[in-house]
Motif scaffolding. Structure first.
Motif, PDB file in Angstrom:
ATOM      1  N   ARG A  15     -67.214  26.471 -79.365  1.00 50.30           N
ATOM      2  CA  ARG A  15     -68.357  27.122 -80.014  1.00 50.30           C
ATOM      3  C   ARG A  15     -68.399  26.893 -81.521  1.00 50.30           C
ATOM      4  O   ARG A  15     -69.427  27.147 -82.158  1.00 50.30           O
ATOM      5  CB  ARG A  15     -68.304  28.638 -79.764  1.00 50.30           C
ATOM      6  N   LYS A  16     -67.292  26.438 -82.104  1.00 50.64           N
ATOM      7  CA  LYS A  16     -67.186  26.382 -83.568  1.00 50.64           C
ATOM      8  C   LYS A  16     -66.932  24.975 -84.106  1.00 50.64           C
ATOM      9  O   LYS A  16     -67.317  24.660 -85.234  1.00 50.64           O
ATOM     10  CB  LYS A  16     -66.038  27.299 -84.033  1.00 50.64           C
ATOM     11  N   TRP A  50     -64.552  26.182 -87.463  1.00 56.86           N
ATOM     12  CA  TRP A  50     -63.638  27.173 -86.890  1.00 56.86           C
ATOM     13  C   TRP A  50     -63.082  28.153 -87.914  1.00 56.86           C
ATOM     14  O   TRP A  50     -63.181  29.365 -87.762  1.00 56.86           O
ATOM     15  CB  TRP A  50     -62.495  26.410 -86.209  1.00 56.86           C
ATOM     16  N   GLU A  69     -65.467  30.610 -89.424  1.00 60.01           N
ATOM     17  CA  GLU A  69     -66.055  31.557 -88.474  1.00 60.01           C
ATOM     18  C   GLU A  69     -64.993  31.999 -87.461  1.00 60.01           C
ATOM     19  O   GLU A  69     -65.254  32.127 -86.270  1.00 60.01           O
ATOM     20  CB  GLU A  69     -67.245  30.894 -87.769  1.00 60.01           C
ATOM     21  N   PHE A  70     -63.803  32.245 -87.926  1.00 56.80           N
ATOM     22  CA  PHE A  70     -62.635  32.452 -87.072  1.00 56.80           C
ATOM     23  C   PHE A  70     -62.792  33.670 -86.172  1.00 56.80           C
ATOM     24  O   PHE A  70     -63.239  34.739 -86.604  1.00 56.80           O
ATOM     25  CB  PHE A  70     -61.380  32.601 -87.933  1.00 56.80           C
ATOM     26  N   ASP A  71     -62.397  33.507 -84.918  1.00 56.82           N
ATOM     27  CA  ASP A  71     -62.448  34.576 -83.929  1.00 56.82           C
ATOM     28  C   ASP A  71     -61.174  34.494 -83.094  1.00 56.82           C
ATOM     29  O   ASP A  71     -60.996  33.566 -82.300  1.00 56.82           O
ATOM     30  CB  ASP A  71     -63.683  34.412 -83.048  1.00 56.82           C
ATOM     31  N   ALA A  72     -60.296  35.468 -83.270  1.00 55.38           N
ATOM     32  CA  ALA A  72     -59.004  35.445 -82.577  1.00 55.38           C
ATOM     33  C   ALA A  72     -59.170  35.502 -81.066  1.00 55.38           C
ATOM     34  O   ALA A  72     -58.384  34.901 -80.317  1.00 55.38           O
ATOM     35  CB  ALA A  72     -58.134  36.606 -83.056  1.00 55.38           C
ATOM     36  N   ARG A  73     -60.208  36.211 -80.581  1.00 58.61           N
ATOM     37  CA  ARG A  73     -60.415  36.316 -79.132  1.00 58.61           C
ATOM     38  C   ARG A  73     -60.739  34.953 -78.533  1.00 58.61           C
ATOM     39  O   ARG A  73     -60.330  34.659 -77.401  1.00 58.61           O
ATOM     40  CB  ARG A  73     -61.547  37.310 -78.853  1.00 58.61           C
ATOM     41  N   GLU A  74     -61.454  34.161 -79.288  1.00 58.13           N
ATOM     42  CA  GLU A  74     -61.790  32.812 -78.840  1.00 58.13           C
ATOM     43  C   GLU A  74     -60.535  31.963 -78.664  1.00 58.13           C
ATOM     44  O   GLU A  74     -60.405  31.205 -77.697  1.00 58.13           O
ATOM     45  CB  GLU A  74     -62.712  32.184 -79.881  1.00 58.13           C
ATOM     46  N   ASN A 114     -55.062  33.510 -90.550  1.00 56.99           N
ATOM     47  CA  ASN A 114     -55.646  33.021 -89.295  1.00 56.99           C
ATOM     48  C   ASN A 114     -54.750  31.984 -88.618  1.00 56.99           C
ATOM     49  O   ASN A 114     -54.637  31.971 -87.387  1.00 56.99           O
ATOM     50  CB  ASN A 114     -57.029  32.438 -89.560  1.00 56.99           C
ATOM     51  N   THR A 122     -52.186  33.829 -86.788  1.00 55.99           N
ATOM     52  CA  THR A 122     -52.722  34.349 -85.524  1.00 55.99           C
ATOM     53  C   THR A 122     -52.727  33.264 -84.452  1.00 55.99           C
ATOM     54  O   THR A 122     -52.361  33.512 -83.291  1.00 55.99           O
ATOM     55  CB  THR A 122     -54.149  34.881 -85.738  1.00 55.99           C
TER      56      THR A 122
END
Length: 413
Positions: free
Chosen positions: A15-16, A20, A23-28, A67, A70
């Motif tokens: 998606r990124k 990435w 627009e970081f998303d740990a769940r992704e 990030n 993570t």
């Protein structure tokens, strides 16, 4: 290096993509690393986009470091190892650079994405400019020290095809810079170090010569794509393994096939127009099933010739929403290199990787000794062609039937 054959994948989120870290998303990361682990893969190569990790020459982004932590923690929890790649730099037909690194002079091949837009500017001399060198030292020491003992870090990759950003003036400059980077990393971390060189470094002389790179690498890497080669067929299963052997012969160290892959389509294999750098060129989209047959044969040969692992390009095709953004607005073929489709469903190639991992496939080893001339870099393209024919003659005979010629599946038609 020694141990089990390393099977892995290069990773950008579907998606990124290259956006990435912004627009970081740990769940992704959890969701997609879980998919990777479910294929039985063990290794994930990621990219520390230079602008996101070092927005100013003397500043490493705290949020980017957090990030990255993570990502590494997630990998450790899932039993994955990670190769973080510094100084990115070149990626998917664009150069991604912080504004402070731009020279203002056009690059001969590639456009640059910087500060939210595409610009026609190359970089300053990243191997000799004092500002660049001091900044590189800061980034290496900060990241290397922070994660020096992290259990998920397999090794450090110095960069990704960095001569596509800037070609060193001569081999001596390249050697001096590699020594500087290697020594800097080793001063803060004992993890192995490699350098993401590519087939242009054995097809030609961009001054990162494999014997020189080997002196400042703990193991060697190669990036090779049969679909990008002009002297064999796009679906030739011998080309990628050949580059592993040639790299090992030139450098005298173990080789990881760090990038190889095939852009695919669910329909019939076809030629398309797609941007490679500033130029629009003809590329292939290969039928998924044909690509899977190519991948199975290529994987078996990579292992049989003694490579230490194979890291596929890429994790997933990208969401259509990304197709409007650089580089995918022009680089059509770059949208479709994934093991997974844009909706998360596995392609036939993903199932090949899973089966290979489950079976612990162990084809009989093929010993290949190439007659590499001492002056290989005096005429690398012609030497490479001759050595390829030599390799093909030995391996095609010894690898039947599982490595048999794939010419009838060829996209050249």
């Amino acid at each position: 290096m020694s141990g089990d054959f390393l099977l892995g994948v290069n990773y950008w989120p579907r998606r990124k993509a290259m956006y990435w870290w912004k627009e970081f998303d740990a769940r992704e990361v959890i969701e997609e690393f879980t998919q990777i682990r479910e294929l039985g893969l063990k290794l994930v190569r990621i990219f520390l986009l230079w602008e996101d990790f070092q927005p100013k020459p003397n500043t490493v982004s705290d949020s980017a470091i957090s990030n990255l932590g993570t990502v590494l923690d997630t990998a450790k929890e899932l039993g994955l190892m990670v190769i973080p790649t510094f100084f990115v730099g070149h990626m998917s037909g664009l150069n991604w650079l912080p504004k402070w690194l731009l020279s203002g002079r056009p690059h001969e091949r590639f456009l640059t994405f910087s500060d939210g837009r595409v610009v026609d500017s190359g970089a300053i001399n990243i191997y000799e400019n004092p500002l660049a060198l001091e900044s590189e030292k800061i980034l290496l020491e900060t990241v290397g020290r922070e994660f020096s003992s992290h259990g998920a870090v397999h090794s450090w990759d110095i960069s990704n095809e960095l001569d596509n950003v800037f070609i060193p003036r001569n081999p001596e400059v390249a050697r001096r810079w590699l020594s500087f980077v290697y020594r800097t990393l080793k001063s803060v971390s004992k993890k192995p170090v490699t350098f993401g060189i590519h087939q242009e470094d054995i097809e030609g002389d961009k001054h990162f010569r494999v014997p020189d790179v080997a002196k400042w690498n703990d193991y060697l890497c190669m990036h090779a794509y049969s679909v990008y080669t002009d002297f064999t067929e796009p679906l030739d299963p011998y080309f990628v393994p050949f580059t592993c052997v040639l790299t090992r012969e030139l450098g005298g160290k173990d080789v990881l096939m760090e990038e190889f892959g095939m852009p695919t389509t669910q329909g019939t294999t076809k030629r398309i127009k797609s941007a490679t750098g500033k130029r629009v060129m003809e590329h292939y989209l290969v039928n998924e099933k044909e690509a899977a047959r190519w991948l199975e044969k290529t994987l078996r040969l990579i292992k049989a010739v003694g490579s230490i692992g194979a890291v596929y390009w890429n994790f997933s095709d990208y969401y259509p929403a990304l197709w409007r953004r650089p580089p995918f607005d022009r680089a059509i073929h770059e949208r479709f290199f994934g093991l997974f489709r844009e909706d998360g469903s596995p392609k036939p190639g993903a199932l090949v990787m899973k089966k290979f991992a489950e079976e612990q496939c162990d084809p009989e080893g093929i010993g290949v000794k190439l007659n590499v001339p001492d002056d290989y870099y005096s005429n690398p393209k012609e030497n490479m062609k001759k050595l390829y024919l030599q390799f093909r003659g030995v391996v095609e005979h010894d690898s039947e039937p599982w490595g048999s010629s794939n010419r009838h599946d060829s996209a050249r038609g």
